[in-house]
Design a protein around this motif. Structure first.
Motif, PDB file in Angstrom:
ATOM      1  N   GLU A  13       0.819  -1.217   0.000  1.00  0.00           N
ATOM      2  CA  GLU A  13       0.000   0.000   0.000  1.00  0.00           C
ATOM      3  C   GLU A  13       0.854   1.268   0.000  1.00  0.00           C
ATOM      4  O   GLU A  13       0.490   2.261  -0.605  1.00  0.00           O
ATOM      5  N   GLU A  48      -5.727  -7.833  -6.561  1.00  0.00           N
ATOM      6  CA  GLU A  48      -6.388  -6.532  -6.721  1.00  0.00           C
ATOM      7  C   GLU A  48      -5.520  -5.387  -6.208  1.00  0.00           C
ATOM      8  O   GLU A  48      -5.502  -4.304  -6.799  1.00  0.00           O
ATOM      9  N   VAL A  49      -4.806  -5.612  -5.123  1.00  0.00           N
ATOM     10  CA  VAL A  49      -3.905  -4.576  -4.600  1.00  0.00           C
ATOM     11  C   VAL A  49      -2.837  -4.257  -5.649  1.00  0.00           C
ATOM     12  O   VAL A  49      -2.564  -3.085  -5.934  1.00  0.00           O
ATOM     13  N   LYS A  51      -2.932  -4.750  -8.943  1.00  0.00           N
ATOM     14  CA  LYS A  51      -3.545  -4.066 -10.094  1.00  0.00           C
ATOM     15  C   LYS A  51      -3.817  -2.594  -9.783  1.00  0.00           C
ATOM     16  O   LYS A  51      -3.561  -1.719 -10.607  1.00  0.00           O
ATOM     17  N   ARG A  52      -4.341  -2.345  -8.596  1.00  0.00           N
ATOM     18  CA  ARG A  52      -4.654  -0.965  -8.214  1.00  0.00           C
ATOM     19  C   ARG A  52      -3.391  -0.120  -8.135  1.00  0.00           C
ATOM     20  O   ARG A  52      -3.352   1.002  -8.657  1.00  0.00           O
ATOM     21  N   LYS A  53      -2.359  -0.653  -7.507  1.00  0.00           N
ATOM     22  CA  LYS A  53      -1.108   0.101  -7.385  1.00  0.00           C
ATOM     23  C   LYS A  53      -0.522   0.382  -8.765  1.00  0.00           C
ATOM     24  O   LYS A  53      -0.040   1.483  -9.028  1.00  0.00           O
ATOM     25  N   SER A  55      -2.197   0.720 -11.545  1.00  0.00           N
ATOM     26  CA  SER A  55      -3.029   1.741 -12.197  1.00  0.00           C
ATOM     27  C   SER A  55      -2.764   3.133 -11.618  1.00  0.00           C
ATOM     28  O   SER A  55      -3.037   4.133 -12.270  1.00  0.00           O
ATOM     29  N   GLU A  56      -2.215   3.188 -10.402  1.00  0.00           N
ATOM     30  CA  GLU A  56      -1.843   4.465  -9.778  1.00  0.00           C
ATOM     31  C   GLU A  56      -0.463   4.950 -10.233  1.00  0.00           C
ATOM     32  O   GLU A  56      -0.014   6.003  -9.803  1.00  0.00           O
ATOM     33  N   SER A  93      -3.768  -5.841 -17.775  1.00  0.00           N
ATOM     34  CA  SER A  93      -3.696  -4.846 -16.702  1.00  0.00           C
ATOM     35  C   SER A  93      -2.359  -4.098 -16.812  1.00  0.00           C
ATOM     36  O   SER A  93      -1.551  -4.383 -17.695  1.00  0.00           O
TER      37      SER A  93
END
Length: 129
Positions: A13, A48-49, A51-53, A55-56, A93
């Motif tokens: 995170e 998911e963590v 992928k999200r990171k 995309s950030e 992704s």
């Protein structure tokens, strides 16, 4: 450590530039926060963590060992490494994922066959900034 998964979740995170992961098996479906603490967090699913990171704007690279028995045949999936599943999960992704075969040249080819099929499943590395 008793907080291994929570520590890993917080490291992912907090990453701002890079997350590099290597491993015999990277199972995207595992939840990093469990038990009573899970109610206080959103989705802590490792896939998911990541992928999200990505995309950030965090550079996320995942390298799994290409488990030879998953390349077809009656032994497919016997070791449960999820290497092919992990590759498919991240396809399309921002996560860069690759399955790397373990190879070694050796006299008479015997050592090479051994190295490409037998290895420890405890090989895992996570590097974050």
């Amino acid at each position: 450590p008793t907080r291994l998964w929570m520590d890993l979740y917080q490291a992912l995170e907090n990453a701002q530039k890079l997350i590099y992961i290597t491993g015999w098996s990277v199972f995207t479906g595992i939840s990093l926060v469990r038990g009573d603490e899970a109610a206080h967090f959103g989705d802590t699913n490792v896939g998911e963590v990541l992928k999200r990171k990505a995309s950030e704007g965090v550079r996320v690279l995942v390298m799994t060992w290409n488990e030879k028995s998953n390349d077809g045949g009656w032994m497919e999936g016997v070791l449960g490494t999820h290497d092919e599943d992990t590759l498919k999960y991240f396809k399309g992704s921002d996560v860069i994922c690759t399955n790397v075969p373990r190879q070694k040249d050796s006299w008479l080819g015997l050592g090479g066959q051994f190295v490409s099929t037998l290895y420890t499943h405890h090989q895992k590395t996570v590097v974050c900034d």
